[in-house]
Design a protein around this motif. Structure first.
Motif, PDB file in Angstrom:
ATOM      1  N   ASN A   2      -4.831  28.620 -52.736  1.00 31.48           N
ATOM      2  CA  ASN A   2      -5.467  27.894 -51.309  1.00 31.48           C
ATOM      3  C   ASN A   2      -4.758  27.998 -50.113  1.00 31.48           C
ATOM      4  OD1 ASN A   2      -3.535  25.950 -50.849  1.00 31.48           O
ATOM      5  ND2 ASN A   2      -4.216  24.558 -52.266  1.00 31.48           N
ATOM      6  N   THR A   3      -5.384  27.880 -48.718  1.00 33.75           N
ATOM      7  CA  THR A   3      -4.719  28.299 -47.705  1.00 33.75           C
ATOM      8  C   THR A   3      -3.372  27.395 -47.331  1.00 33.75           C
ATOM      9  OG1 THR A   3      -6.802  28.858 -46.779  1.00 33.75           O
ATOM     10  CG2 THR A   3      -5.281  28.371 -45.003  1.00 33.75           C
ATOM     11  N   GLU A   4      -3.517  26.225 -47.640  1.00 35.08           N
ATOM     12  CA  GLU A   4      -2.201  25.516 -47.462  1.00 35.08           C
ATOM     13  C   GLU A   4      -1.050  26.027 -48.245  1.00 35.08           C
ATOM     14  OE1 GLU A   4      -0.542  20.767 -47.813  1.00 35.08           O
ATOM     15  OE2 GLU A   4      -2.600  21.394 -48.494  1.00 35.08           O
ATOM     16  N   GLN A   6      -0.535  29.034 -49.088  1.00 34.25           N
ATOM     17  CA  GLN A   6      -0.185  30.400 -48.327  1.00 34.25           C
ATOM     18  C   GLN A   6       0.386  30.056 -47.104  1.00 34.25           C
ATOM     19  OE1 GLN A   6      -3.775  32.698 -47.769  1.00 34.25           O
ATOM     20  NE2 GLN A   6      -4.167  32.912 -49.860  1.00 34.25           N
ATOM     21  N   PHE A   7       0.047  29.054 -46.430  1.00 35.09           N
ATOM     22  CA  PHE A   7       0.750  28.671 -45.100  1.00 35.09           C
ATOM     23  C   PHE A   7       2.148  28.469 -45.656  1.00 35.09           C
ATOM     24  CE2 PHE A   7       0.996  27.631 -40.839  1.00 35.09           C
ATOM     25  CZ  PHE A   7       1.664  26.375 -40.759  1.00 35.09           C
ATOM     26  N   LYS A  10       4.944  31.139 -45.949  1.00 36.92           N
ATOM     27  CA  LYS A  10       5.038  32.016 -44.792  1.00 36.92           C
ATOM     28  C   LYS A  10       6.203  31.167 -43.913  1.00 36.92           C
ATOM     29  CE  LYS A  10       2.290  35.116 -46.029  1.00 36.92           C
ATOM     30  NZ  LYS A  10       2.785  36.334 -46.666  1.00 36.92           N
ATOM     31  N   TYR A  37      -1.832  36.323 -40.329  1.00 34.58           N
ATOM     32  CA  TYR A  37      -1.964  35.872 -41.696  1.00 34.58           C
ATOM     33  C   TYR A  37      -2.866  34.804 -41.992  1.00 34.58           C
ATOM     34  CZ  TYR A  37       2.746  37.948 -42.939  1.00 34.58           C
ATOM     35  OH  TYR A  37       3.484  38.916 -42.842  1.00 34.58           O
ATOM     36  N   PHE A  38      -3.397  34.091 -40.880  1.00 36.81           N
ATOM     37  CA  PHE A  38      -4.251  33.091 -40.848  1.00 36.81           C
ATOM     38  C   PHE A  38      -5.270  32.875 -39.624  1.00 36.81           C
ATOM     39  CE2 PHE A  38      -0.440  31.583 -42.677  1.00 36.81           C
ATOM     40  CZ  PHE A  38      -0.840  31.438 -43.998  1.00 36.81           C
ATOM     41  N   ILE A  40      -8.491  32.958 -39.236  1.00 40.29           N
ATOM     42  CA  ILE A  40      -9.481  31.959 -39.342  1.00 40.29           C
ATOM     43  C   ILE A  40      -9.066  30.884 -38.472  1.00 40.29           C
ATOM     44  CG2 ILE A  40     -11.219  30.484 -40.296  1.00 40.29           C
ATOM     45  CD1 ILE A  40     -11.606  32.655 -42.262  1.00 40.29           C
ATOM     46  N   ILE A  41      -7.806  30.226 -39.104  1.00 38.23           N
ATOM     47  CA  ILE A  41      -7.267  29.009 -38.454  1.00 38.23           C
ATOM     48  C   ILE A  41      -6.531  29.275 -36.873  1.00 38.23           C
ATOM     49  CG2 ILE A  41      -5.515  27.424 -38.663  1.00 38.23           C
ATOM     50  CD1 ILE A  41      -5.289  28.052 -41.543  1.00 38.23           C
ATOM     51  N   TYR A  42      -6.222  30.604 -36.841  1.00 38.32           N
ATOM     52  CA  TYR A  42      -5.976  30.907 -35.368  1.00 38.32           C
ATOM     53  C   TYR A  42      -7.326  30.735 -34.486  1.00 38.32           C
ATOM     54  CZ  TYR A  42      -4.315  33.758 -31.514  1.00 38.32           C
ATOM     55  OH  TYR A  42      -4.124  34.270 -30.201  1.00 38.32           O
TER      56      TYR A  42
END
Length: 69
Positions: A2-4, A6-7, A10, A37-38, A40-42
């Motif tokens: 999941n994204t969390e 992955q975050f 990094k 890396y992110f 979409i969140i950016y």
């Protein structure tokens, strides 16, 4: 993965007080800026130029990230 997760893989917390390092633009994580890396969140963040300190919240001794200021 999941994204969390992955975050969290990094980021590095050796940034001093976080006021002179751009959260999204500077390569303070492994390999490059977080916006790479992110994307979409950016794109959803209203604070694209903020420093690291602007994205950290501490409540009752617990640190959390607020990416959508």
């Amino acid at each position: 993965m999941n994204t969390e997760v992955q975050f969290k893989r990094k980021i590095s917390f050796k940034v001093g007080n976080g006021r002179s390092i751009s959260f999204w633009e500077d390569p303070w994580c492994q390999g490059g800026p977080l916006k790479w890396y992110f994307p979409i969140i950016y794109s959803m963040s209203s604070n694209k130029l903020g420093c690291i300190a602007e994205f950290v919240m501490v409540s009752n001794g617990v640190m959390a990230w607020n990416l959508f200021l």
